[in-house]
Motif scaffolding. Sequence first.
Motif, mmCIF file in Angstrom:
data_model
loop_
_atom_site.group_PDB
_atom_site.id
_atom_site.type_symbol
_atom_site.label_atom_id
_atom_site.label_comp_id
_atom_site.label_asym_id
_atom_site.label_seq_id
_atom_site.Cartn_x
_atom_site.Cartn_y
_atom_site.Cartn_z
ATOM 1 N N LEU A 216 46.073 74.107 11.915
ATOM 2 C CA LEU A 216 44.789 73.814 12.554
ATOM 3 C C LEU A 216 43.882 73.224 11.474
ATOM 4 O O LEU A 216 43.470 73.923 10.552
ATOM 5 C CB LEU A 216 44.179 75.078 13.154
ATOM 6 N N LEU A 217 43.608 71.941 11.587
ATOM 7 C CA LEU A 217 42.811 71.227 10.589
ATOM 8 C C LEU A 217 41.441 70.913 11.195
ATOM 9 O O LEU A 217 41.332 70.115 12.128
ATOM 10 C CB LEU A 217 43.524 69.939 10.173
ATOM 11 N N VAL A 218 40.405 71.564 10.692
ATOM 12 C CA VAL A 218 39.045 71.391 11.204
ATOM 13 C C VAL A 218 38.243 70.591 10.188
ATOM 14 O O VAL A 218 38.039 71.045 9.054
ATOM 15 C CB VAL A 218 38.366 72.749 11.464
ATOM 16 N N VAL A 219 37.812 69.392 10.581
ATOM 17 C CA VAL A 219 36.972 68.562 9.715
ATOM 18 C C VAL A 219 35.528 68.756 10.169
ATOM 19 O O VAL A 219 35.084 68.159 11.146
ATOM 20 C CB VAL A 219 37.376 67.076 9.782
ATOM 21 N N ASP A 220 34.833 69.627 9.463
ATOM 22 C CA ASP A 220 33.439 69.922 9.802
ATOM 23 C C ASP A 220 32.531 68.833 9.224
ATOM 24 O O ASP A 220 32.862 68.211 8.211
ATOM 25 C CB ASP A 220 33.058 71.291 9.242
ATOM 26 N N GLN A 221 31.393 68.623 9.904
ATOM 27 C CA GLN A 221 30.435 67.589 9.472
ATOM 28 C C GLN A 221 31.157 66.253 9.237
ATOM 29 O O GLN A 221 31.022 65.617 8.200
ATOM 30 C CB GLN A 221 29.696 68.033 8.217
ATOM 31 N N PHE A 222 31.922 65.857 10.236
ATOM 32 C CA PHE A 222 32.718 64.635 10.133
ATOM 33 C C PHE A 222 31.853 63.414 9.852
ATOM 34 O O PHE A 222 32.334 62.413 9.302
ATOM 35 C CB PHE A 222 33.500 64.442 11.440
ATOM 36 N N GLU A 223 30.555 63.482 10.205
ATOM 37 C CA GLU A 223 29.673 62.337 9.964
ATOM 38 C C GLU A 223 29.530 62.032 8.480
ATOM 39 O O GLU A 223 29.160 60.906 8.095
ATOM 40 C CB GLU A 223 28.294 62.587 10.574
ATOM 41 N N GLN A 224 29.838 63.002 7.618
ATOM 42 C CA GLN A 224 29.738 62.747 6.188
ATOM 43 C C GLN A 224 30.800 61.758 5.710
ATOM 44 O O GLN A 224 30.696 61.229 4.604
ATOM 45 C CB GLN A 224 29.836 64.058 5.413
ATOM 46 N N LEU A 225 31.795 61.507 6.539
ATOM 47 C CA LEU A 225 32.749 60.446 6.208
ATOM 48 C C LEU A 225 32.034 59.098 6.145
ATOM 49 O O LEU A 225 32.440 58.207 5.395
ATOM 50 C CB LEU A 225 33.866 60.398 7.260
ATOM 51 N N LEU A 262 37.585 67.488 15.053
ATOM 52 C CA LEU A 262 36.541 66.751 14.345
ATOM 53 C C LEU A 262 35.188 67.225 14.860
ATOM 54 O O LEU A 262 34.895 67.090 16.049
ATOM 55 C CB LEU A 262 36.692 65.250 14.576
ATOM 56 N N VAL A 263 34.382 67.778 13.993
ATOM 57 C CA VAL A 263 33.053 68.280 14.359
ATOM 58 C C VAL A 263 32.032 67.269 13.863
ATOM 59 O O VAL A 263 31.908 67.042 12.651
ATOM 60 C CB VAL A 263 32.793 69.667 13.742
ATOM 61 N N ILE A 264 31.289 66.651 14.781
ATOM 62 C CA ILE A 264 30.454 65.509 14.416
ATOM 63 C C ILE A 264 29.089 65.589 15.085
ATOM 64 O O ILE A 264 28.956 66.113 16.203
ATOM 65 C CB ILE A 264 31.158 64.184 14.813
ATOM 66 N N ARG A 265 28.090 65.095 14.407
ATOM 67 C CA ARG A 265 26.769 64.969 15.010
ATOM 68 C C ARG A 265 26.804 63.886 16.074
ATOM 69 O O ARG A 265 27.420 62.832 15.890
ATOM 70 C CB ARG A 265 25.732 64.594 13.942
ATOM 71 N N SER A 266 26.129 64.139 17.189
ATOM 72 C CA SER A 266 26.228 63.225 18.325
ATOM 73 C C SER A 266 25.677 61.838 18.017
ATOM 74 O O SER A 266 26.108 60.856 18.614
ATOM 75 C CB SER A 266 25.495 63.822 19.533
ATOM 76 N N ASP A 267 24.737 61.728 17.071
ATOM 77 C CA ASP A 267 24.184 60.408 16.770
ATOM 78 C C ASP A 267 25.146 59.547 15.962
ATOM 79 O O ASP A 267 24.847 58.384 15.680
ATOM 80 C CB ASP A 267 22.846 60.536 16.032
ATOM 81 N N PHE A 268 26.308 60.085 15.596
ATOM 82 C CA PHE A 268 27.321 59.307 14.885
ATOM 83 C C PHE A 268 28.505 58.951 15.787
ATOM 84 O O PHE A 268 29.490 58.395 15.305
ATOM 85 C CB PHE A 268 27.826 60.068 13.653
ATOM 86 N N GLU A 269 28.410 59.282 17.069
ATOM 87 C CA GLU A 269 29.523 58.977 17.977
ATOM 88 C C GLU A 269 29.771 57.477 18.057
ATOM 89 O O GLU A 269 30.925 57.021 18.047
ATOM 90 C CB GLU A 269 29.233 59.533 19.370
ATOM 91 N N ALA A 270 28.688 56.695 18.158
ATOM 92 C CA ALA A 270 28.855 55.242 18.264
ATOM 93 C C ALA A 270 29.538 54.691 17.013
ATOM 94 O O ALA A 270 30.369 53.782 17.098
ATOM 95 C CB ALA A 270 27.497 54.572 18.477
#
Length: 675
Positions: A216-225, A262-270
């Motif tokens: 189980l690989l959880v990438v938290d704060q994926f927006e930091q990519l 992948l855990v991401i902030r919604s404003d980075f979905e686009a």
Amino acid sequence: MTDNSPRPGEAPRQVGGTAAAGARVVVEAGRIDRSQIGDHNVQISYQIGVGTFADRPGAPPLISVSGDIDSPYRGLRAFEEVDAPFFFGRDQDSEQVLRLLAGRLESPRLLMVSGASGAGKSSLIRAGVLPLLRAQGLTGLRSARTWPCQLLTPSPAPMEELALRVATLAGTDAATCRRSLAEDPAALSMMARQAALAHTAAAPDHDRTAPPPRLLLVVDQFEQLFTRCRDEAQRQAFIAALHAAATRPAGAAGTAAALVVLVIRSDFEARATDYPQLIDAVRERHLLTPMSELELRTAITEPARRAHAEVHTALVDTLMEKISPHTLDTAQDPTDARAPAARGAGLLPLLSHALDNAWRRRADDTLLTLNDYTLTGGLESAVADSAQHAYDLLTPTQQTTARHVFLHLTATDENGNDTAAPTTRNDLLTATGPARAEHVPAVLEAFAGQRLLTLAPDSVEISHEALLNAWPLLRDTWLADTHTDRILRTRLRAATGQWQRNNRDPAYLYRGSLLQAAGETAARIADDPHHHPALTHTEAAFLHASTRASTRATRLRQSFIAALMALVVGLAAVTVFALRAREEASRQRDVAVARQLMAQSGELRDSQPDLSKLKALAAWRIHHSDETRHALLEAAASPGIGPLTGHKGKVSSVAFSSDGTTLASGSYDGAVRLF
């Protein structure tokens, strides 16, 4: 005594103890080397965790070694897996995410969990989903309880971080994994399978008849990519590796090796949809929406009950009125990015921080009242007041140091959005400058004491980005005054990291306008060290190397241009010389031909005077000179016989005109011709 400290990369262990009153407590420990005896003769024993591995130490425990619950509220920090008994309000979301994970067993694909900043995404995964997974496994697969989980936050070099974490789990060499991923990012699939097998095989309750385990690989704060990694090639490789691990069959079982969240902030979905592998994940995302009224009330009251206390109804009603997702402050422009944190889900960190402060100041150990909350300054002011309180207790020199610390802990992306930027202690000491470095520990402890900063053995970060908007001094003065320079500093920090990771390859140095802009920023920092954090040693070395490379390139370019100009001049000289030589050769040839014609004209002057004159004329036309002119005049002066052509019969008579310019001839054929 036994040493049960966590393995590298493993999440903080749980600590079990029995208080004097006989109550069972659970305490989180970041790294403990031996058993200890805590306050009130509480015996603390350290146990190996259940398979969750983190890329950084967890937050301090909610329960102290004395057996007391320090606070049932997490403040600005995320709930950890060990904090699950105090995590409320997200039961339905936790169960839904677990169902979505179970669905990925038969239909392998990425799972994305999205939500606004402050919605509680990290807490949902860590304190909601993971404990639920450990308790019941996945639908129809209880063996999933023992599957390893790797928590990961993208760094400026995400592929290196990924290789290190997976290699640690698999028990293989990290450098070898990194090379394999560099050659083919899809190799992560086999590495994940190896990591899952290595971990579960060592588990004492491992069911060998169960289906192959997965990681189980959880990438938290994926927006930091997108905010921390500036290397597009690494971004693409990281996404490709995660996609392969979640979808590509690995091993004899022919199933995917990992469940990737992948855990991401919604404003980075686009931004995520720019990558084809993420489009379906965005489309099928689980959106973490604001809590319902019942969920909010539960999140407010139940943690206190776990600590044998109650939250007064008046306080609950006041908080509900403040944080209701349907309540908007009409005096505040919701489009203002610099305004205090958004309503609804985005206020949860502020709510937690206010409750945490109120709990620590409560007058009655068994009751949290509206008055306790009011003394904290209220929901919007709780974070600001905590930060300002910590700041006001500092000396003037420490206050200046605090400005440098927070500016260095904040990054600004290309769109001008401020985000928290974790950093190392060494870089922080360098950024504050030699004169202020000794004050950094006191500043860090002051703000960490208010739970506004999260400290690790070698790293420092802002506990939550809500602080960037909630503290007026930070938002309206420190960040506003340095906005442009911080954009350039963020780019410089990313470029420096990339240069450093690639063994200081000159190909990664600044050039042209980038170097000029960075140089101007560095000059402003040097001219005003009071308002700007100093460059780190690595950043200074990067700019120095860039300047030297630029100077060397300029000199080489100037030398090349000079050599090219010399070559052009030389070629021009050679060309002129060749043209003149050719002209001289042509002239010599004409002279020789003219002299030959003159000689022939002289020889034919008596025998063939007409031909002699023609040759003399040809010599003059070929080469104008005194010789050819003299020969022409001599030929013209000599008498000559010219044939009168055109008659068919014999010429019988000739006559000249009176002016001597015309000759008339007559023949027996009766024709007269004029010459």
